[in-house]
Design a protein around this motif. Structure first.
Motif, PDB file in Angstrom:
ATOM      1  N   PHE A  77      35.078  41.100  38.127  1.00  6.84           N
ATOM      2  CA  PHE A  77      34.179  40.567  39.157  1.00  6.84           C
ATOM      3  C   PHE A  77      34.483  39.088  39.398  1.00  6.84           C
ATOM      4  O   PHE A  77      34.685  38.319  38.456  1.00  6.84           O
ATOM      5  CB  PHE A  77      32.726  40.722  38.722  1.00  6.84           C
ATOM      6  CG  PHE A  77      32.142  42.079  38.978  1.00  6.84           C
ATOM      7  CD1 PHE A  77      31.262  42.290  40.029  1.00  6.84           C
ATOM      8  CD2 PHE A  77      32.471  43.157  38.163  1.00  6.84           C
ATOM      9  CE1 PHE A  77      30.716  43.545  40.268  1.00  6.84           C
ATOM     10  CE2 PHE A  77      31.931  44.416  38.375  1.00  6.84           C
ATOM     11  CZ  PHE A  77      31.047  44.614  39.431  1.00  6.84           C
ATOM     12  N   GLU A 133      36.872  41.845  47.981  1.00 11.09           N
ATOM     13  CA  GLU A 133      37.352  42.440  46.736  1.00 11.09           C
ATOM     14  C   GLU A 133      36.466  43.617  46.353  1.00 11.09           C
ATOM     15  O   GLU A 133      35.239  43.561  46.477  1.00 11.09           O
ATOM     16  CB  GLU A 133      37.373  41.398  45.621  1.00 11.09           C
ATOM     17  CG  GLU A 133      38.444  40.335  45.836  1.00 11.09           C
ATOM     18  CD  GLU A 133      38.588  39.379  44.669  1.00 11.09           C
ATOM     19  OE1 GLU A 133      39.480  38.509  44.739  1.00 11.09           O
ATOM     20  OE2 GLU A 133      37.814  39.491  43.692  1.00 11.09           O
ATOM     21  N   VAL A 140      35.870  46.354  43.246  1.00 14.19           N
ATOM     22  CA  VAL A 140      36.141  46.750  41.859  1.00 14.19           C
ATOM     23  C   VAL A 140      36.288  48.267  41.800  1.00 14.19           C
ATOM     24  O   VAL A 140      35.437  49.008  42.303  1.00 14.19           O
ATOM     25  CB  VAL A 140      35.015  46.265  40.921  1.00 14.19           C
ATOM     26  CG1 VAL A 140      35.203  46.836  39.509  1.00 14.19           C
ATOM     27  CG2 VAL A 140      34.976  44.743  40.881  1.00 14.19           C
ATOM     28  N   THR A 191      33.935  39.391  45.073  1.00 14.29           N
ATOM     29  CA  THR A 191      33.601  40.806  44.894  1.00 14.29           C
ATOM     30  C   THR A 191      32.432  41.173  45.802  1.00 14.29           C
ATOM     31  O   THR A 191      31.352  40.589  45.710  1.00 14.29           O
ATOM     32  CB  THR A 191      33.234  41.105  43.431  1.00 14.29           C
ATOM     33  OG1 THR A 191      34.338  40.788  42.594  1.00 14.29           O
ATOM     34  CG2 THR A 191      32.873  42.576  43.265  1.00 14.29           C
TER      35      THR A 191
END
Length: 383
Positions: A153, A110, A112, A157
């Motif tokens: 988050f 992931e 952000v 992440t």
């Protein structure tokens, strides 16, 4: 075909620039200056191509440029980089971003990302197998918040992409926001890929603070810069990457299969430019700030609400208080056809839940161009 790229629409920048050409409009959409760039730096590049080395340079960049980058950042930001193990030259900042994302992001990671964002980020994340986690920033301040970061988050992440100064919002993030982001990166053991191409284009006495200079971020940050932005030579496509050796070794492996290297004469000229005295950079900022103020004052005088521009080549107007019955994209398409001024709808910098009332204009233009654009725009709110 990869649907990640084949299904992408034509970028709004090309759409608006084509409309500008079709309607003989002033193009305040794309972010390039009218001036040709500093003559001494251009002459240095011309001399290097005529009298210098024109074969493959080192994949990592000419040693003289890598040393100049390290010296420049030590002087301006107080961050010490080893030029041989922590600095690499790329063919533009976009190549540096591509190399960082493709080299570091793995399947299912992931990442952000803050909206509004440069449109290359998300397709590259998906091409690498990553999953974007979008954080919506809002006008007029576009600030980071604890709640927004806590929602984005997760234990999956692995990376953050952070643009500062932020295009298109023209925000220069204060230390408070950087420390907040740094705290989350450390809590979740995430690496920050920092797009800092506008680092020298800051106004009103502000100083850019790189995230890599925040305590705890030195070993978990990739810092990306751009000679094209620093010297208003956007076509040169010379980028910089600075990171701890463990990260840079991976980035170099991605770089070797992308552009591999960068024109040596341009590298020579950029090395020269980075060593110019502080007065050069101060004057550049003063000139751009004067153009910003000229466009800001003119827009306000004809009734447009202008959002604060603290950095970059851009300022934004917010249509919401005007009560117009159209989106930012409709507004931009209307004024390029009817009033012959091209701009960019900020909604195009969002993938989800877009802000649809903000329009971006570029002020890195001559006084004559700005004044002519203002004269044309003065009729918009009267029509």
């Amino acid at each position: 075909m990869s649907t990640i790229f084949s299904d992408l629409p034509v970028t709004i920048f090309e759409v608006m620039s084509q409309l500008a050409r079709d309607h003989d409009a002033i193009n305040l959409g794309q972010g390039f200056p009218e001036a040709p760039g500093p003559e001494d730096i251009r002459r240095k590049a011309a001399d290097a191509v005529l009298n210098g080395y024109n074969q493959y340079p080192s994949m990592m960049g000419l040693p003289e440029l890598r040393a100049a980058i390290a010296d420049h950042y030590a002087h301006w930001h107080g961050v010490a980089f080893d030029p041989m193990s922590e600095v690499m030259v790329t063919s533009g900042a976009t190549e540096a971003l591509a190399g960082a994302i493709l080299g570091l992001v793995g399947e299912g990671d992931e990442v952000v990302v803050f909206q509004p964002f440069y449109d290359a980020y998300v397709p590259l994340i998906r091409r690498a197998g990553g999953i974007p986690r979008l954080v919506r920033l809002e006008p007029p301040h576009w600030r980071l918040t604890e709640n927004a970061l806590r929602a984005a988050f997760t234990p999956k992440t692995k990376f953050v992409i952070f643009n500062n100064p932020l295009n298109p919002a023209a925000v220069v993030y204060p230390r408070e926001d950087l420390e907040l982001l740094a705290r989350f990166c450390q809590e979740f053991d995430a690496v920050a890929i920092c797009d800092e191409v506008w680092e020298h284009i800051v106004f009103d006495g502000r100083a850019h603070i790189p995230l890599i200079a925040i305590p705890g971020m030195r070993e978990r940050t990739v810092k990306i810069g751009s000679a094209g932005k620093i010297f208003a030579l956007t076509g040169w496509k010379v980028g910089f990457v600075c990171a701890a050796p463990k990260l840079l070794r991976v980035l170099a492996k991605a770089h070797q299969f992308l552009a591999f290297t960068t024109a040596p004469n341009l590298q020579v000229a950029v090395a020269y430019g980075l060593g110019k005295p502080d007065a050069f950079f101060d004057e550049m900022r003063r000139d751009l700030q004067r153009s910003r103020d000229r466009l800001t004052d003119g827009l306000k005088s004809i009734g447009f609400p202008v959002l604060a521009s603290r950095g970059t080549y851009f300022l934004n107007i917010d249509l919401a208080p005007l009560g117009l019955n159209e989106t930012d994209e409709d507004f931009c398409k209307r004024i390029v056809v009817e009033h012959k001024v091209a701009s960019i709808p900020v909604s195009s910098f969002y993938e989800d839940d877009a802000v649809k009332s903000v329009v971006r204009l570029c002020f890195a233009k001559s006084d004559a161009t700005i004044d002519t654009a203002l004269e044309r725009l003065s009729r918009v709110l009267r029509s």
